[in-house]
Design a protein around this motif. Structure first.
Motif, PDB file in Angstrom:
ATOM      1  N   LEU A  99     -37.884  44.089 -22.756  1.00  0.00           N
ATOM      2  CA  LEU A  99     -39.092  43.353 -23.161  1.00  0.00           C
ATOM      3  C   LEU A  99     -40.363  44.112 -22.790  1.00  0.00           C
ATOM      4  N   SER A 100     -40.315  44.851 -21.682  1.00  0.00           N
ATOM      5  CA  SER A 100     -41.494  45.616 -21.247  1.00  0.00           C
ATOM      6  C   SER A 100     -41.940  46.599 -22.321  1.00  0.00           C
ATOM      7  N   SER A 101     -40.969  47.123 -23.077  1.00  0.00           N
ATOM      8  CA  SER A 101     -41.288  48.147 -24.079  1.00  0.00           C
ATOM      9  C   SER A 101     -41.956  47.566 -25.325  1.00  0.00           C
ATOM     10  N   VAL A 102     -41.946  46.249 -25.465  1.00  0.00           N
ATOM     11  CA  VAL A 102     -42.590  45.634 -26.640  1.00  0.00           C
ATOM     12  C   VAL A 102     -43.754  44.732 -26.229  1.00  0.00           C
ATOM     13  N   THR A 103     -44.151  44.798 -24.963  1.00  0.00           N
ATOM     14  CA  THR A 103     -45.222  43.938 -24.466  1.00  0.00           C
ATOM     15  C   THR A 103     -46.518  44.729 -24.316  1.00  0.00           C
ATOM     16  N   PRO A 104     -47.580  44.344 -24.999  1.00  0.00           N
ATOM     17  CA  PRO A 104     -48.866  45.049 -24.870  1.00  0.00           C
ATOM     18  C   PRO A 104     -49.460  44.863 -23.468  1.00  0.00           C
ATOM     19  N   LYS A 105     -50.058  45.913 -22.941  1.00  0.00           N
ATOM     20  CA  LYS A 105     -50.718  45.827 -21.639  1.00  0.00           C
ATOM     21  C   LYS A 105     -51.824  44.766 -21.664  1.00  0.00           C
ATOM     22  N   GLY A 106     -52.506  44.666 -22.789  1.00  0.00           N
ATOM     23  CA  GLY A 106     -53.595  43.700 -22.903  1.00  0.00           C
ATOM     24  C   GLY A 106     -53.151  42.265 -22.664  1.00  0.00           C
ATOM     25  N   LEU A 139     -46.794  41.177  -9.422  1.00  0.00           N
ATOM     26  CA  LEU A 139     -47.749  40.162  -9.862  1.00  0.00           C
ATOM     27  C   LEU A 139     -48.232  40.467 -11.273  1.00  0.00           C
ATOM     28  N   TYR A 140     -48.563  41.737 -11.515  1.00  0.00           N
ATOM     29  CA  TYR A 140     -49.134  42.112 -12.808  1.00  0.00           C
ATOM     30  C   TYR A 140     -48.155  41.882 -13.961  1.00  0.00           C
ATOM     31  N   THR A 141     -46.887  42.211 -13.736  1.00  0.00           N
ATOM     32  CA  THR A 141     -45.903  42.117 -14.824  1.00  0.00           C
ATOM     33  C   THR A 141     -45.031  40.866 -14.741  1.00  0.00           C
ATOM     34  N   TYR A 142     -45.394  39.926 -13.858  1.00  0.00           N
ATOM     35  CA  TYR A 142     -44.522  38.747 -13.696  1.00  0.00           C
ATOM     36  C   TYR A 142     -44.313  37.979 -15.004  1.00  0.00           C
ATOM     37  N   PRO A 143     -45.283  37.965 -15.962  1.00  0.00           N
ATOM     38  CA  PRO A 143     -44.999  37.235 -17.201  1.00  0.00           C
ATOM     39  C   PRO A 143     -43.809  37.804 -17.980  1.00  0.00           C
ATOM     40  N   ILE A 144     -43.531  39.105 -17.812  1.00  0.00           N
ATOM     41  CA  ILE A 144     -42.392  39.700 -18.519  1.00  0.00           C
ATOM     42  C   ILE A 144     -41.085  39.246 -17.889  1.00  0.00           C
ATOM     43  N   LEU A 145     -41.039  39.264 -16.558  1.00  0.00           N
ATOM     44  CA  LEU A 145     -39.839  38.760 -15.871  1.00  0.00           C
ATOM     45  C   LEU A 145     -39.653  37.282 -16.165  1.00  0.00           C
ATOM     46  N   MET A 146     -40.753  36.540 -16.216  1.00  0.00           N
ATOM     47  CA  MET A 146     -40.656  35.116 -16.523  1.00  0.00           C
ATOM     48  C   MET A 146     -40.135  34.900 -17.942  1.00  0.00           C
ATOM     49  N   ILE A 174     -44.108  37.582 -26.493  1.00  0.00           N
ATOM     50  CA  ILE A 174     -43.234  38.723 -26.191  1.00  0.00           C
ATOM     51  C   ILE A 174     -41.969  38.666 -27.040  1.00  0.00           C
ATOM     52  N   ALA A 175     -41.366  37.487 -27.132  1.00  0.00           N
ATOM     53  CA  ALA A 175     -40.162  37.323 -27.964  1.00  0.00           C
ATOM     54  C   ALA A 175     -40.487  37.564 -29.427  1.00  0.00           C
ATOM     55  N   GLY A 176     -41.654  37.104 -29.844  1.00  0.00           N
ATOM     56  CA  GLY A 176     -42.071  37.322 -31.230  1.00  0.00           C
ATOM     57  C   GLY A 176     -42.223  38.798 -31.556  1.00  0.00           C
ATOM     58  N   SER A 177     -42.757  39.566 -30.599  1.00  0.00           N
ATOM     59  CA  SER A 177     -42.898  41.015 -30.803  1.00  0.00           C
ATOM     60  C   SER A 177     -41.531  41.672 -30.967  1.00  0.00           C
TER      61      SER A 177
END
Length: 338
Positions: A99-106, A139-146, A174-177
């Motif tokens: 998922l990290s590979s399809v998640t924009p930093k923004g 903390l910064y990437t917790y939404p991806i783990l969530m 993220i799932a949509g991406s």
């Protein structure tokens, strides 16, 4: 209107100290009731999320047992709900990487927790690179783990408070991406905003909170519980004087533990006069004790036999791993991995 009976409900809870009655009324009781209504339900202890705050191994282990015992004692049906430790599902972490590979930093820049940490640094006078002071990548990437926590078991409904809606919205983004790039593999969850029970007042009338030192623990000795309840701050009105129950901490707490008839009787006693604060506190104690006496016994028994907790969590993890493995297999196939 959401048909709960057709949903796979997923809830996560961080391992912390044992809950107080504000946690019980505002979060634990509604979540257990929702899980009981759902077609299928998953509840995980978010021990990896806790690493952003807890740095003591024994503390993390102990808090995990406290939270597990609390939910089980308060009525979670481990036969119906898959109850497990996040750390027992290794598939979640490979899913997180994908998922990290399809998640924009923004998207991560907009996460409430990250923005709150930045604002705190601004208030402290920090600027430039120092705005990220004290902020780790967990903390910064917790939404991806969530998102992985939710998507791995293909949760369809996630109960949240109004301030947590963003968690589910980010998971959908993220799932949509991923689905846009690789096909409709991931299930997009919906959020379910639970009806607010309102802020439960503490002993001093402020919001009940451990940080204020005004809370009443769910699990404690009966004599200590009564002593705490008797410390509830009241005004100086005499028993025979009329009082407004809606501005009364005792009555507000009582409403969550008493029957409808008991609530009506106390309300009438306050409004008409004749209900003294000492008598009202005793009634509150008796109602709380009635509700929590048996759960307290179960809680203590579970903590005295932690292997039993481990067994229940391991059983839940078996079911959670089965669904997570199926999700990961579909994702790996979609992206071209064996």
């Amino acid at each position: 209107m959401t048909d709960i009976g057709k949903q796979r409900v997923l809830t996560g809870v961080k391992p912390t100290e044992a809950p107080h009655i504000g946690n019980y009324i505002g979060a634990i009781r509604p979540a257990i009731e929702l899980a009981a209504q759902a077609e299928d339900s998953y509840l995980f202890i978010a021990d990896y999320h806790a690493l952003n705050i807890i740095r003591n191994a024994e503390e993390l282990k102990e808090y995990t047992y406290l939270i597990a015992a609390s939910w089980l004692a308060l009525g979670l049906d481990a036969e119906k709900t898959a109850f497990y430790r996040q750390s027992d599902i290794p598939e979640i972490f490979e899913i997180t990487t994908i998922l990290s590979s399809v998640t924009p930093k923004g998207l991560m820049n907009r996460a409430h927790a990250y923005k709150a940490a930045i604002d705190k640094n601004k208030e402290a006078g920090r600027k430039g690179a120092d705005l990220d002071y004290g902020i780790n990548m967990g903390l910064y990437t917790y939404p991806i783990l969530m998102a992985a926590d939710i998507l791995a078991p293909r949760g369809t409904l996630v109960p949240v408070g109004k301030d947590q809606i963003q968690h589910v919205e980010m998971t959908r983004d993220i799932a949509g991406s991923f689905n846009h790039l690789f096909g409709d593999i991931l299930t997009l969850p919906d959020f379910y905003v639970q009806e607010s029970t309102g802020l439960l007042p503490g002993l001093d009338g402020q919001k009940m909170s451990k940080s204020y030192g005004n809370h009443i623990p769910v699990f404690m000795d009966s004599k200590k519980r009564r002593k705490l309840i008797m410390k509830i701050v009241t005004d100086s009105k005499l028993p025979e004087e009329p009082k407004n129950p809606d501005e009364n901490t005792i009555y507000q707490l009582y409403c969550h533990f008493a029957t409808e008839a008991e609530r009506a009787e106390m309300r009438s006693g306050f409004e008409k006069g004749g209900m003294g604060y000492g008598d009202a506190k005793q009634l509150l104690f008796e109602a709380v004790e009635r509700d929590l006496e048996e759960p307290s016994k179960i809680y203590n028994d579970l903590l005295a036999d932690k292997k039993r907790i481990d067994t229940l969590l391991e059983k839940g993890a078996e079911k959670a791993r089965e669904t997570a493995a199926a999700t990961l297999k579909d994702m790996r196939h979609a992206i071209g991995l064996r």
